[in-house]
Design an enzyme around this catalytic site. Structure first.
Site, PDB file in Angstrom:
ATOM      1  N   ASN A  64       0.764  -1.098  -0.132  1.00 40.37           N
ATOM      2  CA  ASN A  64       0.045  -0.117  -0.012  1.00 40.37           C
ATOM      3  C   ASN A  64       0.958   1.214  -0.131  1.00 40.37           C
ATOM      4  OD1 ASN A  64      -2.037   1.927   0.545  1.00 40.37           O
ATOM      5  ND2 ASN A  64      -2.400   1.462   2.403  1.00 40.37           N
TER       6      ASN A  64
ATOM      7  N   LYS B 227      -0.028   4.343  -0.124  1.00 42.04           N
ATOM      8  CA  LYS B 227      -0.626   5.564   0.442  1.00 42.04           C
ATOM      9  C   LYS B 227      -0.566   6.812  -0.394  1.00 42.04           C
ATOM     10  CE  LYS B 227       0.555   3.268   4.805  1.00 42.04           C
ATOM     11  NZ  LYS B 227       0.492   3.720   6.430  1.00 42.04           N
TER      12      LYS B 227
ATOM     13  N   HIS C 267      -9.370   0.490   5.768  1.00 40.76           N
ATOM     14  CA  HIS C 267      -7.967   0.882   6.239  1.00 40.76           C
ATOM     15  C   HIS C 267      -8.074   1.835   7.461  1.00 40.76           C
ATOM     16  CE1 HIS C 267      -3.911   2.214   6.400  1.00 40.76           C
ATOM     17  NE2 HIS C 267      -3.647   1.049   5.767  1.00 40.76           N
TER      18      HIS C 267
ATOM     19  N   GLU D  15      -6.438   4.165   8.386  1.00 41.70           N
ATOM     20  CA  GLU D  15      -6.295   5.470   8.166  1.00 41.70           C
ATOM     21  C   GLU D  15      -7.588   6.344   7.490  1.00 41.70           C
ATOM     22  OE1 GLU D  15      -2.645   5.268   5.623  1.00 41.70           O
ATOM     23  OE2 GLU D  15      -1.758   4.951   7.633  1.00 41.70           O
TER      24      GLU D  15
ATOM     25  N   GLU E  82      -4.817  -5.749  10.818  1.00 42.28           N
ATOM     26  CA  GLU E  82      -3.779  -4.392  11.040  1.00 42.28           C
ATOM     27  C   GLU E  82      -3.918  -3.729  12.455  1.00 42.28           C
ATOM     28  OE1 GLU E  82      -2.170  -3.245   6.961  1.00 42.28           O
ATOM     29  OE2 GLU E  82      -3.678  -2.063   7.545  1.00 42.28           O
TER      30      GLU E  82
ATOM     31  N   GLY F 297       2.503   2.147  10.565  1.00 45.69           N
ATOM     32  CA  GLY F 297       3.183   3.292  10.444  1.00 45.69           C
ATOM     33  C   GLY F 297       4.254   3.654  11.765  1.00 45.69           C
TER      34      GLY F 297
ATOM     35  N   SER G 234       4.085  -2.204  10.110  1.00 46.71           N
ATOM     36  CA  SER G 234       5.416  -2.045  10.322  1.00 46.71           C
ATOM     37  C   SER G 234       6.310  -3.068   9.641  1.00 46.71           C
ATOM     38  CB  SER G 234       5.842  -1.635  11.450  1.00 46.71           C
ATOM     39  OG  SER G 234       5.322  -0.385  11.667  1.00 46.71           O
TER      40      SER G 234
ATOM     41  N   GLY H 262       2.679  -1.177   4.163  1.00 41.72           N
ATOM     42  CA  GLY H 262       3.067   0.023   3.910  1.00 41.72           C
ATOM     43  C   GLY H 262       4.123   0.853   3.583  1.00 41.72           C
ATOM     44  N   GLY H 263       4.786   1.400   4.684  1.00 42.13           N
ATOM     45  CA  GLY H 263       6.067   2.340   4.391  1.00 42.13           C
ATOM     46  C   GLY H 263       7.257   1.303   3.642  1.00 42.13           C
TER      47      GLY H 263
HETATM   48  C1  PEP Z   1      -0.776  -0.013   6.030  1.00 40.78           C
HETATM   49  O1  PEP Z   1      -0.748   0.942   5.547  1.00 40.78           O
HETATM   50  O2  PEP Z   1      -1.645  -1.007   5.719  1.00 40.78           O
HETATM   51  C2  PEP Z   1       0.642  -0.517   6.837  1.00 40.78           C
HETATM   52  C3  PEP Z   1       0.427  -1.641   7.410  1.00 40.78           C
HETATM   53  O3  PEP Z   1       1.661   0.520   6.857  1.00 40.78           O
HETATM   54  P1  PEP Z   1       2.982   0.140   7.546  1.00 40.78           P
HETATM   55  O4  PEP Z   1       3.582  -0.955   6.946  1.00 40.78           O
HETATM   56  O5  PEP Z   1       3.878   1.470   7.229  1.00 40.78           O
HETATM   57  O6  PEP Z   1       2.905   0.026   9.083  1.00 40.78           O
END
Ligand code: PEP
Length: 260
Positions: free
Chosen positions: A12, A14, A99, A101, A171, A177, A217, A238-239
């Site tokens: 993802n 983002k 999600h 966010e 999640e 994040g 993460s 994500g990141g």
């Molecule tokens: C996400 O955005 O679904 C996510 C898990 O982000 P991150 O890996 O950055 O924690």
């Protein structure tokens, strides 16, 4: 004996990557994952980069595209929204719904998440339903109650066949994040709970086949141990998905040991 579930790794992006950045990303990522087979790989760039990604990937089966969001409505006067049909038109196969966010920053309720999920299913987009507890909820010992209530609101009343189309992403909000990752044991416990609950809703055959991803993460360093847990079928990243080489390492960590 039941067939093993195919691992599923989704990135993802983002609100990152322009379309020219996506083109450069794909050039590296495709090379780095060239020798990896039998893993479902899904890239989820922003809407504005989907056209370019779709042009580059063409009909390639190996890397699929997902959307970060979709409108619950089919079409009409909804300024700023993107419909499922528009996404299908770009060969998008998956859509994130729920999600954290979107729930936290954009006020999406469980009911709205359900509407989006149902719209995705009707349009042959496979939803990736994100669920997870906050830190306060975990500290209060409520994580299972939260997972159950998010699953129930999103999926109750759907047929077993519809539920079998849904990919679930566990999640924990406190791990997204933040650099904090659930331990493999914490994640496994939550995944097993989710699978058992899916079994109650849709039967054991659907539950046994369901792909349940962990997100929060995940890095190339933490991926292998998380992915070796029996009920962790993949990762939503994500990141760490923004670096094509690092993300390719996470995909490689999903390849079963006997295939390396
Ligand atoms: C996400 O955005 O679904 C996510 C898990 O982000 P991150 O890996 O950055 O924690």
């Amino acid at each position: 004996m039941a067939l093993p579930r195919k691992k599923f790794i989704a990135g993802n992006f983002k609100m990152n990557t322009t379309s020219s950045e996506v083109a450069a990303y794909l050039e590296v990522f495709r090379l780095e994952t060239d020798k990896i087979n039998d893993i479902d790989i899904v890239l989820i760039p922003p809407f504005t980069s989907l056209t370019k990604a779709s042009e580059i990937l063409g009909g390639a089966q190996k890397i699929r595209l997902g959307a970060q969001n979709l409108s619950p409505e089919a079409k009409g006067a909804y300024t700023g929204e993107i419909s499922a049909a528009m996404l299908r038109d770009l060969f998008v196969r998956y859509a994130l719904v729920g999600h954290s966010e979107r729930r936290r920053l954009f006020g999406e309720s469980d009911e709205m998440v359900r509407r989006k999920l149902v719209t995705a299913l009707k349009s042959e987009l496979r939803p990736i339903l994100c669920i997870g507890e906050t830190l306060e909820e975990r500290q209060a010992g409520q994580e299972k109650a939260i997972l159950e209530s998010q699953l129930r609101t999103a999926l109750e009343g759907l047929s077993a066949e519809e539920i079998s189309e849904v990919v679930i992403a566990y999640e924990p909000v406190w791990a997204i994040g933040t650099g904090l990752t659930a331990t493999p044991e914490q994640a496994q416990e939550a995944h097993l709970f989710i699978r058992d609950y899916l079994g109650k809703m849709a039967g054991t055959s659907v539950a046994n086949k369901a792909r349940i991803l962990y997100g929060g993460s995940v890095t190339p360093e933490t991926a292998r141990e998380l992915l070796s847990q029996p009920d962790i079928d993949g990762a939503l990243v994500g990141g760490a998905s923004l670096d094509p080489r690092g993300f390719a390492k996470i995909v490689a960590a999903a390849v079963p040991a006997d295939e390396k």
